[in-house]
Design an enzyme around this catalytic site. Structure first.
Site, PDB file in Angstrom:
ATOM      1  N   GLN A   7      36.660  35.527  23.195  1.00  3.15           N
ATOM      2  CA  GLN A   7      37.207  34.180  23.071  1.00  3.15           C
ATOM      3  C   GLN A   7      38.454  34.027  23.929  1.00  3.15           C
ATOM      4  O   GLN A   7      38.350  33.837  25.116  1.00  3.15           O
ATOM      5  CB  GLN A   7      37.466  33.833  21.607  1.00  3.15           C
ATOM      6  CG  GLN A   7      36.523  32.734  21.140  1.00  3.15           C
ATOM      7  CD  GLN A   7      36.632  32.462  19.641  1.00  3.15           C
ATOM      8  OE1 GLN A   7      36.484  33.361  18.816  1.00  3.15           O
ATOM      9  NE2 GLN A   7      36.877  31.233  19.291  1.00  3.15           N
ATOM     10  N   ASP A   8      39.647  34.143  23.321  1.00  2.00           N
ATOM     11  CA  ASP A   8      40.833  34.115  24.172  1.00  2.00           C
ATOM     12  C   ASP A   8      41.536  35.468  24.120  1.00  2.00           C
ATOM     13  O   ASP A   8      41.217  36.303  23.277  1.00  2.00           O
ATOM     14  CB  ASP A   8      41.759  32.938  23.840  1.00  2.00           C
ATOM     15  CG  ASP A   8      42.304  32.961  22.426  1.00  2.00           C
ATOM     16  OD1 ASP A   8      41.827  33.772  21.609  1.00  2.00           O
ATOM     17  OD2 ASP A   8      43.209  32.159  22.125  1.00  2.00           O
ATOM     18  N   PRO A   9      42.484  35.697  25.029  1.00  2.00           N
ATOM     19  CA  PRO A   9      43.107  37.026  25.099  1.00  2.00           C
ATOM     20  C   PRO A   9      43.913  37.357  23.842  1.00  2.00           C
ATOM     21  O   PRO A   9      44.353  36.463  23.115  1.00  2.00           O
ATOM     22  CB  PRO A   9      44.047  36.913  26.313  1.00  2.00           C
ATOM     23  CG  PRO A   9      43.563  35.733  27.090  1.00  2.00           C
ATOM     24  CD  PRO A   9      42.957  34.801  26.097  1.00  2.00           C
TER      25      PRO A   9
END
Length: 222
Positions: A60-62
């Site tokens: 998904q996101d970092p």
């Protein structure tokens, strides 16, 4: 075949992507802490060239903690504690792959160098604020990346864990490629079917079936 430099270069000409990059740059200049560091944002593409892609793992996101994110989904830099989702990934690998010994680190670069594209769908995040960059245009960019793999490559194994990744994979041509789906490996959902999914051995079975060399998942143990 195009390279990632071609693909990213043509996206950088698009207004939406100019706006994405400008927003991230202005936040950094304003003193906000953004992960990963600017030099690491496109690491996934530096380590796994388009014509080398055999497997795509979608995140998904970092990670939004200090020294964690370095541009590869689920991976953290050496010396950083293994995050909970990756602990569960290792747990499943130990169950699925004979001889797999859980490593003491979470650095997955050795997979990326074998053709595993470790792609987050959003490539930056503000420190301490999950999903803070979710609507900056990164999703459009990574849609283009998936479209490019879909069109240019053959027989890629996509590992889609969790609803977010599965939705992202809806455009993949399942006649040309393989899609393996499971719940997300996070502690909230891993017990609902991620543990037991067998995706790592199945990926290698699918690659071997097509005459492609399997991934040495054990490379992280060495």
């Amino acid at each position: 075949m195009q390279t990632w430099t071609d693909v990213i270069g043509s996206e950088k000409e698009q207004d939406y992507f100019k706006a994405t990059l400008a927003t991230v740059r202005s936040e950094r200049e304003a003193g906000k802490v953004i992960y990963p560091p600017a030099t690491d944002v496109f690491n996934a593409f530096k380590l796994t060239e388009l014509d080398q892609v055999k497997v795509v793992i979608l995140g998904q996101d970092p990670y939004h903690g200090p020294n964690q994110a370095h541009g590869l989904c689920f991976s953290v830099l050496p010396g950083v504690r293994t995050p909970p989702s990756l602990v569960n990934i290792y747990k499943e690998m130990q169950r699925d792959l004979p001889g797999f010994v859980t490593p003491s680190h979470g650095f997955l670069e050795s997979w990326a160098k074998q053709g595993v594209l470790l792609l987050n769908t959003v490539l930056t995040v503000q420190a301490g604020q999950a999903h803070s960059h979710a609507h900056l245009g990164w999703e459009t960019f990574t849609d283009r990346v998936i479209e490019q793999i879909n069109a240019s490559c053959q027989g890629v194994v996509f590992l889609l864990w969790g609803a977010h990744a599965q939705k992202k994979g809806r455009f993949i041509d399942r006649q040309r490629h393989h899609v393996l789906s499971a719940p997300h490996p996070s502690p909230l959902s891993a017990h609902r079917g991620f543990i037991g999914c067998g995706h790592f051995s199945e990926t290698n079975r699918l690659l071997s079936q097509q005459g492609m060399s399997p991934i040495n998942w054990h490379s992280v143990c060495e």
